[in-house]
Design a protein around this motif. Structure first.
Motif, mmCIF file in Angstrom:
data_model
loop_
_atom_site.group_PDB
_atom_site.id
_atom_site.type_symbol
_atom_site.label_atom_id
_atom_site.label_comp_id
_atom_site.label_asym_id
_atom_site.label_seq_id
_atom_site.Cartn_x
_atom_site.Cartn_y
_atom_site.Cartn_z
ATOM 1 N N ILE A 168 8.167 5.542 -1.420
ATOM 2 C CA ILE A 168 7.653 4.709 -1.640
ATOM 3 C C ILE A 168 6.925 3.846 0.456
ATOM 4 C CG2 ILE A 168 8.274 1.616 -1.737
ATOM 5 C CD1 ILE A 168 9.882 2.171 -4.108
ATOM 6 N N ALA A 169 8.366 3.910 1.312
ATOM 7 C CA ALA A 169 8.073 4.417 2.673
ATOM 8 C C ALA A 169 6.821 4.726 2.876
ATOM 9 C CB ALA A 169 9.006 4.495 3.633
ATOM 10 N N GLY A 172 3.274 3.455 1.298
ATOM 11 C CA GLY A 172 3.400 1.835 2.036
ATOM 12 C C GLY A 172 2.105 0.535 2.579
ATOM 13 N N ASP A 176 1.568 -1.190 -3.306
ATOM 14 C CA ASP A 176 3.053 -2.712 -2.609
ATOM 15 C C ASP A 176 4.417 -2.379 -2.725
ATOM 16 O OD1 ASP A 176 3.897 -5.464 -2.605
ATOM 17 O OD2 ASP A 176 2.886 -6.173 -3.514
ATOM 18 N N THR A 177 4.180 -2.641 -1.324
ATOM 19 C CA THR A 177 5.885 -2.325 -0.981
ATOM 20 C C THR A 177 6.579 -2.851 -1.741
ATOM 21 O OG1 THR A 177 5.703 -0.929 0.702
ATOM 22 C CG2 THR A 177 7.398 -0.967 0.635
ATOM 23 N N THR A 178 6.592 -3.975 -1.260
ATOM 24 C CA THR A 178 7.423 -4.971 -1.837
ATOM 25 C C THR A 178 7.480 -4.753 -3.214
ATOM 26 O OG1 THR A 178 6.992 -6.368 -0.426
ATOM 27 C CG2 THR A 178 8.462 -7.287 -2.068
ATOM 28 N N THR A 181 9.712 -1.928 -3.948
ATOM 29 C CA THR A 181 11.169 -1.907 -4.419
ATOM 30 C C THR A 181 11.800 -2.526 -5.280
ATOM 31 O OG1 THR A 181 10.712 -1.632 -1.645
ATOM 32 C CG2 THR A 181 12.508 -2.792 -2.288
#
Length: 299
Positions: A168-169, A172, A176-178, A181
């Motif tokens: 995910i990192a 990014g 969309d990272t948020t 997560t």
């Protein structure tokens, strides 16, 4: 003194090697032509042997148990399932510098399923649900013993947490990272499977489905076959389906909210793994996994 092959060394697999292995271990098929299947999967080099057979040679150590597993289980499962599966007819032994067991199976006609052809087909989605239900309902008498076997034990979402957060990192700037997560944390915290263990395919995505004359015909590649939580097989809802066909799939399968959420987590984690491993060098995988991750975030 001979030294053992390092675990991460991949053997060179050529048509000449495949020919020698077949001719010496299965002389009854020595006269049949070998034709390379290209592109094949990431786990095996595949040759068509004559008109009715295929030869599958593992590319890496992670795939070496598949030949024996499929020989043990696919002949039993095949009569129970509404789509064809590749029934093995023999397992070959190491030879000529090739270090692992390999398989000869019945050839299955068809082309790899595509999003373009089937994404909006509720009929195809329901057919896949019927396949999974039939697979889950097959219960041998010794299921409790089987559940303890390492080769039939699937990964848990939790075991993929570190790698998934790292992926995910890493991506990014693309996704969309948020949102990723949040989905991952929700999937990890969803209630676990609390019913009797059932069979799962373990690698149920578009690339392991074959169509014939535009209709689903076969499911291949049972290296991930196991017993436990079937949520991993819901990945197909995000690699192949659209919102409408996905709804038909879920209704036909009768999936509860917790299992569906874990399935979205599986789609995310497997999509991220493939994206970070191959997207930079393979545009086809980049497109496929981008769609998979995006669809999983939609729900």
């Amino acid at each position: 003194m001979a030294t053992s092959r390092p675990a991460d060394t991949r053997p060179t697999i050529t048509a000449a090697l495949a020919r020698r292995l077949v001719d010496t271990q299965f002389p009854q098929w020595a006269e049949l032509p070998l034709t390379l299947l290209d592109p094949a999967g990431s786990d095996h080099v595949i040759y068509r042997l004559g008109e009715q057979l295929s030869v599958r040679l593992p590319r890496h150590a992670g795939a070496v148990g598949q030949a024996a597993k499929e020989l043990e289980w696919l002949p039993r499962l095949a009569p129970q399932l509404p789509l064809a599966i590749p029934v093995p007819v023999g397992v070959g032994e190491p030879g000529f510098g090739y270090p692992w067991r390999w398989a000869v199976s019945r050839w299955l006609e068809g082309e790899v399923a595509t999003v373009e052809a089937l994404a909006h087909s509720s009929a195809a989605a329901v057919r896949l649900a019927e396949f999974l239900l039939a697979l889950q309902q097959y219960m041998p008498e010794d299921v409790q013993t089987l559940e303890a076997r390492d080769d039939l034990t699937g990964q848990s979402l939790k075991s993929r947490d570190h790698a998934t957060l790292a992926a995910i990192a890493q991506v990014g700037d693309v996704f969309d990272t948020t949102a990723m997560t949040d989905l991952w944390e929700t999937a990890l915290n969803a209630p676990a499977w609390d019913r009797p263990p059932v069979w799962f395919h373990g690698d149920f995505h578009t690339g392991n489905l074959l169509t014939l004359d535009g209709r689903l015909n076969a499911v291949i590649d049972f290296g991930g076959l196991g017993i436990g939580d079937p949520a991993c097989d819901l990945t197909i809802a995000y690699t192949l389906m659209s919102a409408g066909s996905r709804a038909a799939f879920r209704a036909a399968l009768g999936v509860d909210d917790a299992t569906w959420t874990r399935g979205r987590g599986w789609a995310l984690t497997t999509g991220l793994n493939a994206y970070t491993s191959y997207a930079a060098v393979n545009p086809r995988i980049a497109a496929q996994t981008t769609r998979q991750i995006t669809e999983a975030l939609i729900g």
